[in-house]
Motif scaffolding. Structure first.
Motif, short mmCIF file in Angstrom:
data_model
loop_
_atom_site.label_atom_id
_atom_site.label_comp_id
_atom_site.label_asym_id
_atom_site.label_seq_id
_atom_site.Cartn_x
_atom_site.Cartn_y
_atom_site.Cartn_z
N ALA A 216 42.37 42.12 29.48
CA ALA A 216 43.20 42.81 30.00
C ALA A 216 43.34 41.75 31.34
CB ALA A 216 43.81 43.84 30.09
N THR A 217 44.00 41.84 32.45
CA THR A 217 44.29 41.47 34.08
C THR A 217 44.80 43.01 34.41
OG1 THR A 217 45.51 39.32 33.01
CG2 THR A 217 45.24 40.24 35.02
N PRO A 218 44.32 43.05 35.68
CA PRO A 218 44.57 44.22 36.95
C PRO A 218 45.41 43.70 37.93
CG PRO A 218 41.98 43.22 37.30
CD PRO A 218 42.64 42.48 35.74
N VAL A 219 45.98 44.50 38.38
CA VAL A 219 46.66 43.75 39.18
C VAL A 219 47.48 44.58 40.05
CG1 VAL A 219 49.83 43.29 39.94
CG2 VAL A 219 48.19 42.78 37.53
N ARG A 220 47.04 44.72 41.50
CA ARG A 220 46.44 46.52 42.56
C ARG A 220 48.99 46.29 43.08
NH1 ARG A 220 48.84 47.39 47.07
NH2 ARG A 220 47.10 49.42 49.09
N ALA A 221 49.45 47.68 43.11
CA ALA A 221 50.48 47.17 42.88
C ALA A 221 51.26 48.44 43.80
CB ALA A 221 51.43 46.89 41.49
N ASP A 222 51.69 48.63 44.39
CA ASP A 222 52.59 50.03 44.17
C ASP A 222 53.92 49.70 43.51
OD1 ASP A 222 54.38 51.69 45.54
OD2 ASP A 222 53.97 51.24 47.52
#
Length: 251
Positions: free
Chosen positions: A57-63
């Motif tokens: 898995a990969t995290p992405v900070r996103a609005d």
């Protein structure tokens, strides 16, 4: 069972609650998961839990109300894992007020997070689904009927339910299925925040949430199982559907 073996999935709102439970389940079922959330630490914690279980898995900070962020989330999936097969649009917020007490800015923010995000993520994800795919959008029982002190939330979730139907019609020829999952009260941080917004004791609020034929609120894991079904080939002839998962509340 590896229901999603070889699939690449995006989960928005994956830092907690239903999103986190679904990201974990998708990974256990063989998917490689991009976990998107404005809560960067929470998204990273979900990814850490997936990796601890042997998943990827990969995290992405996103609005997800922001066009550039949505584009970046999709690009991360394609560039990191080589494609995209499943999109779970789950990010959402609630404001428990009547029209008289709701600021216009709060209305706009609920619509941006709950509705605009679904449009934007689909707009950028669908072209990446070159092998077909499945999109699941989180609606709500209050997207199918009204509820008190929640005008913006009810309006936003009704929009999600009908946008889902329109997307299903437009993209069926490309092999892309689009459905909504519509939970009733589910024991998540958002439900507890509702009690806080209304100034109610959590125990009393939880008791009210359990007032349904099955006598209890749902769990994030139970909603995640419904999302997995809609995302998987087990639902290969289902599109444009609004699946209610609420312990009999609407019944």
């Amino acid at each position: 069972m590896n229901t999603l073996d070889g699939k690449v999935a995006i989960v928005t709102g994956g830092a907690s609650g239903i999103g986190r439970a679904t990201a974990l389940l998708f990974a256990r079922e063989g998917a490689r998961v991009v976990v998107a959330d404005l809560d960067e630490a929470g998204a990273a914690a979900t990814v850490a839990a997936i990796e601890a279980g042997g998943g990827r898995a990969t995290p992405v900070r996103a609005d997800v109300s922001d066009t550039a962020d949505c584009r970046r989330v999709v690009a991360t999936a394609v560039e990191t894992y080589g494609g995209l097969h499943v999109l779970f649009n789950n990010a959402g917020i609630i404001r428990r007020t009547t029209a008289l007490d709701l600021d216009v800015e709060e209305w706009d923010r609920v619509m941006a997070v709950n509705v605009r995000s679904v449009f934007l993520m689909c707009k950028h994800a669908i072209p990446a689904m070159t092998e077909g795919g499945s999109i699941v959008n989180t609606g709500s029982g209050w997207g199918l009927k009204g509820g008190g002190n929640a005008i913006s939330y009810c309006a936003s979730k009704a929009a999600v339910v009908n946008m889902t139907r329109a997307l299903a019609i437009d993209h069926a020829a490309a092999g892309i299925r689009v459905n909504s999952v519509n939970p009733g009260d589910t024991d998540t941080p958002m439900l507890r925040d509702e009690a806080r917004q209304l100034g109610e004791d959590w125990a009393a609020f939880a008791s009210d949430a359990a007032d349904r034929p099955m006598g209890r609120a749902g769990t994030p894991d139970e909603i995640a199982q419904a999302v997995l079904f809609l995302a998987s080939d087990a639902a290969s002839y289902i599109t444009g559907s609004a699946l209610v998962v609420d312990g009999g509340g609407l019944a």
